[in-house]
Design a protein around this motif. Structure first.
Motif, mmCIF file in Angstrom:
data_model
loop_
_atom_site.group_PDB
_atom_site.id
_atom_site.type_symbol
_atom_site.label_atom_id
_atom_site.label_comp_id
_atom_site.label_asym_id
_atom_site.label_seq_id
_atom_site.Cartn_x
_atom_site.Cartn_y
_atom_site.Cartn_z
ATOM 1 N N ARG A 226 0.807 -1.209 0.000
ATOM 2 C CA ARG A 226 0.000 0.000 0.000
ATOM 3 C C ARG A 226 0.848 1.271 0.000
ATOM 4 O O ARG A 226 0.379 2.324 0.392
ATOM 5 N N ARG B 218 -8.265 11.548 -3.686
ATOM 6 C CA ARG B 218 -7.404 11.165 -4.809
ATOM 7 C C ARG B 218 -7.418 12.207 -5.914
ATOM 8 O O ARG B 218 -6.432 12.373 -6.620
ATOM 9 N N ARG C 93 -1.918 2.433 -14.302
ATOM 10 C CA ARG C 93 -2.440 3.562 -13.546
ATOM 11 C C ARG C 93 -3.766 3.199 -12.880
ATOM 12 O O ARG C 93 -4.032 3.565 -11.735
ATOM 13 N N TYR D 130 -8.350 -2.243 -5.459
ATOM 14 C CA TYR D 130 -8.181 -3.272 -4.428
ATOM 15 C C TYR D 130 -9.408 -4.158 -4.369
ATOM 16 O O TYR D 130 -10.530 -3.676 -4.492
ATOM 17 N N GLU E 71 0.173 4.389 -3.120
ATOM 18 C CA GLU E 71 -0.637 5.605 -3.123
ATOM 19 C C GLU E 71 0.177 6.800 -2.648
ATOM 20 O O GLU E 71 0.004 7.917 -3.128
ATOM 21 N N ILE F 170 2.538 7.654 -5.696
ATOM 22 C CA ILE F 170 1.921 8.309 -6.851
ATOM 23 C C ILE F 170 1.213 9.602 -6.477
ATOM 24 O O ILE F 170 0.695 10.290 -7.340
ATOM 25 N N LEU G 160 -4.570 1.143 -8.157
ATOM 26 C CA LEU G 160 -5.488 1.686 -7.161
ATOM 27 C C LEU G 160 -6.699 0.786 -6.943
ATOM 28 O O LEU G 160 -7.596 1.091 -6.188
ATOM 29 N N GLU H 258 -5.075 3.613 3.372
ATOM 30 C CA GLU H 258 -4.392 2.367 3.053
ATOM 31 C C GLU H 258 -2.934 2.706 2.909
ATOM 32 O O GLU H 258 -2.496 3.160 1.873
ATOM 33 N N ARG H 259 -2.172 2.537 3.965
ATOM 34 C CA ARG H 259 -0.793 2.988 3.847
ATOM 35 C C ARG H 259 0.173 1.854 4.106
ATOM 36 O O ARG H 259 -0.176 0.813 4.641
ATOM 37 N N GLY H 260 1.391 2.106 3.741
ATOM 38 C CA GLY H 260 2.417 1.102 3.956
ATOM 39 C C GLY H 260 3.750 1.670 3.569
ATOM 40 O O GLY H 260 3.845 2.774 3.045
#
Lengths: 438, 302
Positions: A217, B47, A417, A423, A220, A223, A421, B81-83
């Protein structure tokens, strides 16, 4: 912006190159190659096979002076009957007993039945050697009986050398001989195979790297700083550089290893009898060492090198961007990944399947098509390069390669692209089409 | 002044309008709550603000200029949603993330070392991420988000996985950054956190903006004219036209009026009836209540 792609390339490169698995595979692979070369070299030179001694009970008395003796296969003629031979055999040290029955030796012998007696069955190689030695000994005897002069016969033998001259414009001076065809096949096969390994191994690396970022993850965060396309491109270039580094290290290590080996296994240390015999046999098949070396120098290394570089980069970009697109679409479902990577693997596998027919007939339909079609040309064209393909085919192939490279990278960028994103959703063919159309 | 403004922004996916003509402004230097139930379209909006996706219609303005790619260097984004790269070392990773935000190596290092001191993570500099606990990773991620001193900070559920001590550390940091002029968009479901730190909010439901404004104003707008009071002795009933309901027992009571009158009216009526009042307060609705009430009222959801 370009600086950012540089950062991505650098990260991709250094984290990979410093991994233990990279170091191990980079160092162990050439060692394995060298080990295989040493072992097969030793097998060929007979250093590993112990020398064999045969007991011969020859009731005709014609073999002793005519059979070829060597270090690896020696023949001891028994002065006495089979009982004596059995006695000697029981004492140990002999492979088998060969028994040649008494027969009419006043005329040429066309049928000879030899009995082999022993506790164990002789191996296939030993049988071959025995048959060969016995046959040439009998031939010698038959010549003598028939009054044929061996030397005169040898002088009458004719060496046929096939020379190929191309009638294309400017190609007349390029003469090709049998051995340069052989060299071309070896180089072409090797080139094709290296490309195959590079495309699959490094394509998979790119795919894994994309999946890792998606599963972690972190993608995100990244990008939101760089464009997805920049990230994908940086990744592909970074992994590609890792591949080039690995190949360079391999070439250097194998080069060093072979130099060391050639010093250590200098020719004079090899059993001389076998070398001269091998040379003699090779000469018979129309092969000359000095010819081989001069042919090697005549190979169009410039063209091969150029082809390899162009098709290496073109093929790598096409396939690794496809792998990146697949990696972005599958996420953490490996089983689904398998079904999506298969369509990409397929043209690579087909390329390898047509590689050998293409080498056998480098100007045939399969070879020409395979070396122009952009999904197979990265493997087939470098392989054909050693056979001096017509210039127009080369140019068409390169033009198609560059065009489809641009197209595939652009298309993969779009899929990537959207895919990174996504999931928990499967990327079906239907929404794949939607993404491409957008 | 608005640092960020959304003007009828639309985002459509295959079969769904995820963001439906949403407009709102984010005031410079304020902490702004972007609220909404799961699947309301918050992440889609974020986003688009972070330039990860583009709106299908409408516009986003940054400091009154149409939002462009170069603006994102002023944004720090902590996605829900991080990592992090598990195999990379903490220090290397932080420097990498700072540099793709446009910092040069040296200033990234200096800034990160200062942050590392503050969050007491200097000892982890050479550790790999996978060796750290989840909470530690959260701290690293927060540092990575703020190190380039963004003008706009977008935090999507920033406190999940953090213990109370680190939650407070980051809360204080957020307040300090806002005081220093940083604008913060804070997206969460945890209303008590919104109440504690946000000044303005927008409530998104089913892709639409259904409520927006300052927290205080919204509470005033949606109040139900309820009061609590304490009294001594016997309670004497109150009867007046604008008093709708009174309940009292054991020294405490509640009262509701029409919207035509204010607290002074309610208090006077209690006193006029002969009650001895020892405490009186207006009850404003909590954000939690407002959230549930507004979302449920929104017919689009039903």
């Amino acid at each position: 912006m370009n600086g950012k792609v540089g950062l991505i390339i650098a990260r991709e490169y250094w984290t990979r190159v410093r991994k233990k698995t990279f170091l191990i595979s980079t160092i162990l692979t050439p060692l394995a190659v060298l080990a295989i070369m040493v072992v097969s070299g030793m097998l060929n030179s007979g250093a590993l096979s112990k020398s064999k001694t045969y007991l011969v009970v020859d009731e005709t008395g014609i073999l002793e002076s005519r059979i070829r003796q060597s270090e690896s296969s020696a023949f001891v003629f028994v002065d006495g009957d089979i009982a004596k031979a059995r006695e000697l055999y029981a004492g140990g040290g002999y492979e088998t007993i060969l028994r040649v029955p008494a027969m009419d030796i006043s005329k040429p012998i066309t049928d000879l039945e030899v009995t082999i007696l022993g506790n164990e069955r002789p191996g296939f190689g030993a049988m071959e050697t025995l048959q060969g030695r016995l046959e040439s000994a009998m031939k010698k005897y038959n010549y003598e009986i028939a009054g044929v002069d061996q030397d005169a016969l040898d002088q009458l033998e004719s060496d046929v050398d096939l020379h190929i001259e191309l009638m294309q414009e400017g190609a007349e001076d390029k003469a090709l001989s049998n051995s340069s065809v052989a060299i071309g096949s070896v180089i072409g096969g090797a080139m094709g195979f290296i490309m195959y390994i590079v495309l699959i191994v490094y394509g998979t690396f790119v795919m894994r790297s994309v999946m890792e970022e998606k599963i972690n993850r972190i993608v995100e965060v990244v990008i939101s700083s760089v464009k997805p396309f920049q990230l994908m491109l940086g990744k592909i270039v970074g992994v590609g550089l890792v591949g080039l580094t690995q190949i360079a290290v391999w070439l250097v290590l194998i080069g060093i290893g072979m130099t060391v080996m050639s010093i250590y296994f200098a020719p004079e240390q090899l059993p001389t009898g076998d070398i001269t015999a091998a040379m003699a046999e090779a000469q018979d098949s129309g092969f000359s060492m000095s010819g081989f070396i001069s042919e090697l120098a005549e190979v169009n290394w410039l063209l091969i090198g150029f082809c390899f570089v162009v098709f290496f980069f073109g093929g790598y970009f096409i396939y690794s961007s496809l792998f990146a697109a697949v990696g972005s679409a599958i996420g953490d479902d490996m089983a689904e990944g398998q079904s999506l990577t298969f369509p990409i693997m397929l043209p690579i596998i087909i390329s390898i399947m047509i590689l050998f027919p293409a080498l056998e007939d480098p100007n045939g339909g399969i070879a020409v098509f395979g070396s122009i079609f952009p999904l197979t040309s990265p493997i087939i064209m470098p392989a054909r390069a050693a056979f001096d393909p017509p210039m127009w085919q080369l140019l068409v192939s390169i033009a198609l390669l560059i065009a489809s490279c641009a197209g595939v990278v652009w298309l993969s960028g779009k899929i990537y692209r959207a895919g990174i994103l996504l999931y928990g959703k499967k990327l079906s063919l239907k929404n794949l089409w939607q993404i491409i159309r957008d | 002044m608005n640092l960020l403004r959304l003007d009828h922004v639309v985002k459509e996916y295959k079969d769904k309008r995820a963001v439906d003509a949403v407009s709102f402004g984010v005031r410079t230097g304020k902490i702004f709550g972007l609220l909404g139930p799961n699947g309301a379209g918050k992440t889609s909006i974020i986003r688009m603000i972070t330039n990860i996706t583009r709106p299908d219609a409408g516009h986003i303005y940054y400091e009154d200029e149409p939002m462009e790619r170069h603006h994102i260097e002023n944004i720090g984004y902590l996605p829900e949603e991080r990592g992090l790269y598990k195999k990379m070392k903490v220090g290397e990773q932080l420097i990498y993330l700072a540099r793709i935000k446009g910092m040069d190596k040296q200033s990234a290092r200096t800034a990160l070392q200062a942050q590392a001191e503050k969050y007491e993570i200097s000892g982890w500099w050479d550790k790999k991420i996978e060796e750290l606990s989840k909470g530690m990773q959260q701290k690293i991620q927060f540092i990575a988000t703020v190190v380039h001193k963004p003008k706009l900070l977008i935090l999507d559920e920033p406190f999940t996985g953090l213990d109370p001590i680190n939650t407070n550390l980051i809360k204080d940091d957020i307040r300090q950054m806002a005081a220093d002029g940083c604008t913060i968009i804070f997206s969460t479901h945890r209303m008590e956190q919104v109440e504690e730190i946000c000044e303005d909010i927008v409530l998104i439901s089913d892709g639409k903006n259904i409520l927006e404004g300052s927290v205080d104003q919204i509470k005033q707008d949606l109040k139900e004219y309820r009061y609590t009071f304490s009294y001594m002795g016997e309670f004497r009933p109150v009867n007046a036209g604008d008093i709708l309901e009174v309940k009292a027992a054991e020294g405490h009571g509640t009262l509701r009026t029409t919207s035509a009158v204010g607290p002074e009216y309610a208090l006077r009526k209690l006193l006029d009836a002969g009650n001895i009042i020892s405490g009186f307060a207006e009850v404003l609705p909590g954000l939690n209540e407002i959230f549930i009430r507004t979302v449920e009222k929104n017919p689009a959801l039903v």
